[in-house]
Design a protein around this motif. Structure first.
Motif, mmCIF file in Angstrom:
data_model
loop_
_atom_site.group_PDB
_atom_site.id
_atom_site.type_symbol
_atom_site.label_atom_id
_atom_site.label_comp_id
_atom_site.label_asym_id
_atom_site.label_seq_id
_atom_site.Cartn_x
_atom_site.Cartn_y
_atom_site.Cartn_z
ATOM 1 N N LEU A 22 39.679 37.165 58.634
ATOM 2 C CA LEU A 22 40.497 37.228 59.793
ATOM 3 C C LEU A 22 40.234 37.989 60.937
ATOM 4 O O LEU A 22 39.984 36.932 62.195
ATOM 5 C CB LEU A 22 41.975 37.524 59.302
ATOM 6 N N LEU A 23 39.638 38.886 60.822
ATOM 7 C CA LEU A 23 39.180 39.783 61.778
ATOM 8 C C LEU A 23 37.732 38.981 62.551
ATOM 9 O O LEU A 23 37.544 38.806 63.572
ATOM 10 C CB LEU A 23 38.622 40.925 61.567
ATOM 11 N N ILE A 24 36.917 38.440 61.541
ATOM 12 C CA ILE A 24 35.878 37.947 62.212
ATOM 13 C C ILE A 24 36.027 36.530 62.946
ATOM 14 O O ILE A 24 35.725 36.161 63.780
ATOM 15 C CB ILE A 24 34.647 37.448 60.998
ATOM 16 N N THR A 25 37.085 35.630 62.083
ATOM 17 C CA THR A 25 37.669 34.595 63.066
ATOM 18 C C THR A 25 38.112 34.831 64.447
ATOM 19 O O THR A 25 37.843 34.301 65.446
ATOM 20 C CB THR A 25 38.535 33.762 62.101
ATOM 21 N N PHE A 26 38.823 36.011 64.498
ATOM 22 C CA PHE A 26 39.469 36.309 65.719
ATOM 23 C C PHE A 26 38.300 36.784 66.581
ATOM 24 O O PHE A 26 38.488 36.325 67.946
ATOM 25 C CB PHE A 26 40.728 37.419 65.517
ATOM 26 N N LEU A 27 37.539 37.545 66.254
ATOM 27 C CA LEU A 27 36.187 37.907 67.154
ATOM 28 C C LEU A 27 35.494 36.705 67.578
ATOM 29 O O LEU A 27 35.135 36.553 68.752
ATOM 30 C CB LEU A 27 35.605 38.877 66.302
ATOM 31 N N TYR A 29 36.720 33.689 67.976
ATOM 32 C CA TYR A 29 37.797 33.028 69.180
ATOM 33 C C TYR A 29 37.507 33.932 70.507
ATOM 34 O O TYR A 29 37.495 33.081 71.580
ATOM 35 C CB TYR A 29 39.057 33.025 68.443
ATOM 36 N N ILE A 30 37.665 35.120 70.344
ATOM 37 C CA ILE A 30 37.496 35.961 71.619
ATOM 38 C C ILE A 30 36.302 35.476 72.446
ATOM 39 O O ILE A 30 36.117 35.272 73.606
ATOM 40 C CB ILE A 30 37.762 37.212 71.295
ATOM 41 N N ILE A 31 35.279 35.772 71.809
ATOM 42 C CA ILE A 31 33.780 35.441 72.161
ATOM 43 C C ILE A 31 33.637 33.906 72.640
ATOM 44 O O ILE A 31 33.123 33.824 73.978
ATOM 45 C CB ILE A 31 32.571 35.599 71.089
ATOM 46 N N ALA A 32 34.039 33.188 72.079
ATOM 47 C CA ALA A 32 34.167 31.687 72.728
ATOM 48 C C ALA A 32 34.953 31.498 73.632
ATOM 49 O O ALA A 32 34.630 30.867 74.709
ATOM 50 C CB ALA A 32 34.727 30.560 71.292
#
Length: 154
Positions: A22-27, A29-32
């Motif tokens: 979940l943290l990797i996915t959120f990261l 998303y933020i980078i994108a």
């Protein structure tokens, strides 16, 4: 692969793989979002600069046309030999405000019937200023219409 992810999660102190994913996915998303924002800003900035340059070029072109019209009106008024010199003075003074020194002196000498420059040569000098020094037109290429003498049929 799963062992590698588990190892990274364990090194970071996370025992739950779901939280790590979940943290990797959120990261991601933020980078994108950040990249998308940067690209949009960059494109907008480029278009804004080009638009501003177009506005500057257009304003400069309009100003050159207005200045050319002023000189043409001045010379036409002068050739017509008006009795009321108010308009003639106004046009001459306006032209004297923006013309370079050499052309201002040449124009004033022409209008005072001093020097050896002709009206057509003066127009070419002004044309060169407006065309940034480039013109293939010569004084001989220009046409002017002489004032018709009045005929009295009475």
């Amino acid at each position: 692969m799963e062992n590698g992810v588990n190892t990274i999660g364990t090194l970071l102190g996370w025992s739950d793989l779901g939280l790590f994913a979940l943290l990797i996915t959120f990261l991601q998303y933020i980078i994108a979002c950040w990249l998308k924002s940067r690209i949009q800003y960059s494109i907008k900035n480029e278009y804004d600069r080009k638009l501003e340059q177009l506005k500057v070029d257009l304003n400069f072109s309009v100003k050159k046309r207005e200045e050319a019209a002023l000189v043409a009106e001045l010379l036409a008024e002068w050739i017509s030999q008006p009795e009321d010199r108010k308009i003639l003075n106004k046009l001459l003074w306006e032209a004297s405000l923006w013309l370079p020194d050499e052309e201002t002196l040449a124009l004033n000498n022409l209008l005072a019937h001093e020097g050896n420059i002709t009206t057509k040569q003066m127009l070419i000098k002004i044309r060169k200023i407006i065309q940034n020094g480039e013109t293939s037109i010569t004084a001989e290429d220009l046409t002017s219409f002489a004032k018709k003498p009045s005929t009295d049929h009475g």
